[in-house]
Design a protein around this motif. Sequence first.
Motif, PDB file in Angstrom:
ATOM      1  N   GLN A   3      36.414  46.399  40.201  1.00 55.66           N
ATOM      2  CA  GLN A   3      36.268  45.176  40.987  1.00 55.66           C
ATOM      3  C   GLN A   3      36.025  44.012  40.050  1.00 55.66           C
ATOM      4  O   GLN A   3      35.232  44.141  39.106  1.00 55.66           O
ATOM      5  CB  GLN A   3      35.114  45.318  41.980  1.00 55.66           C
ATOM      6  CG  GLN A   3      35.406  46.322  43.086  1.00 55.66           C
ATOM      7  CD  GLN A   3      34.304  46.385  44.116  1.00 55.66           C
ATOM      8  OE1 GLN A   3      33.131  46.225  43.797  1.00 55.66           O
ATOM      9  NE2 GLN A   3      34.685  46.619  45.363  1.00 55.66           N
ATOM     10  N   VAL A   5      35.258  39.781  39.547  1.00 52.80           N
ATOM     11  CA  VAL A   5      34.715  38.570  40.157  1.00 52.80           C
ATOM     12  C   VAL A   5      34.773  37.444  39.137  1.00 52.80           C
ATOM     13  O   VAL A   5      34.108  37.509  38.095  1.00 52.80           O
ATOM     14  CB  VAL A   5      33.271  38.765  40.637  1.00 52.80           C
ATOM     15  CG1 VAL A   5      32.739  37.468  41.234  1.00 52.80           C
ATOM     16  CG2 VAL A   5      33.187  39.898  41.656  1.00 52.80           C
ATOM     17  N   SER A   7      34.305  33.436  37.849  1.00 54.99           N
ATOM     18  CA  SER A   7      33.395  32.304  38.006  1.00 54.99           C
ATOM     19  C   SER A   7      33.699  31.282  36.925  1.00 54.99           C
ATOM     20  O   SER A   7      34.422  31.576  35.964  1.00 54.99           O
ATOM     21  CB  SER A   7      31.932  32.753  37.923  1.00 54.99           C
ATOM     22  OG  SER A   7      31.667  33.321  36.654  1.00 54.99           O
ATOM     23  N   CYS A  22      35.022  36.523  33.974  1.00 54.64           N
ATOM     24  CA  CYS A  22      35.442  37.544  34.931  1.00 54.64           C
ATOM     25  C   CYS A  22      34.570  38.772  34.699  1.00 54.64           C
ATOM     26  O   CYS A  22      34.683  39.429  33.660  1.00 54.64           O
ATOM     27  CB  CYS A  22      36.912  37.875  34.742  1.00 54.64           C
ATOM     28  SG  CYS A  22      37.499  39.260  35.749  1.00 54.64           S
ATOM     29  N   GLY A 115      40.920  39.780  40.902  1.00 56.22           N
ATOM     30  CA  GLY A 115      39.776  39.094  41.457  1.00 56.22           C
ATOM     31  C   GLY A 115      40.212  38.172  42.582  1.00 56.22           C
ATOM     32  O   GLY A 115      41.405  38.072  42.897  1.00 56.22           O
ATOM     33  N   GLN A 116      39.244  37.480  43.154  1.00 59.33           N
ATOM     34  CA  GLN A 116      39.531  36.616  44.295  1.00 59.33           C
ATOM     35  C   GLN A 116      39.997  35.226  43.881  1.00 59.33           C
ATOM     36  O   GLN A 116      40.491  34.456  44.700  1.00 59.33           O
ATOM     37  CB  GLN A 116      38.289  36.493  45.182  1.00 59.33           C
ATOM     38  CG  GLN A 116      37.259  35.469  44.736  1.00 59.33           C
ATOM     39  CD  GLN A 116      36.514  35.857  43.466  1.00 59.33           C
ATOM     40  OE1 GLN A 116      36.588  37.000  43.020  1.00 59.33           O
ATOM     41  NE2 GLN A 116      35.791  34.918  42.874  1.00 59.33           N
TER      42      GLN A 116
END
Length: 124
Positions: A3, A5, A7, A22, A115-116
């Motif tokens: 996973q 994420v 930023s 990440c 990631g998103q």
Amino acid sequence: QVQLVESGGGLVQAGGSLRLSCAASGRTFSSYGMAWFRQAPGKAREFVAAIRWSGGYTYFADSVKGRFTISRDNAKNTVYLQMNTLKPEDTAVYYCAATSGSHTYITPRKYEYWGQGTQVTVSS
């Protein structure tokens, strides 16, 4: 399973800098090749930079070569994208991606995990 994420995105003036991070979950992060892609409104997702699992090899799109650097800290399960001398055309959503493949890929379909995304906006 990995996973991711991202930023660190935000609004910056042309000529400025940002560093994206990440963070990855999973104990096998160090075995994955990592990359950054970006997607501007109405455009296809495009390759930005990649780094192999060991960190010993990096590859950049021509549009960012000399301005962006990619690095990774396997102890922190994190990959970074340092962006300098930003231009308005760098405005996009930036995505982190992971591949179990052993080569450096510029095609999104070679990456299994995403990631998103984080928005980067560069004002002129």
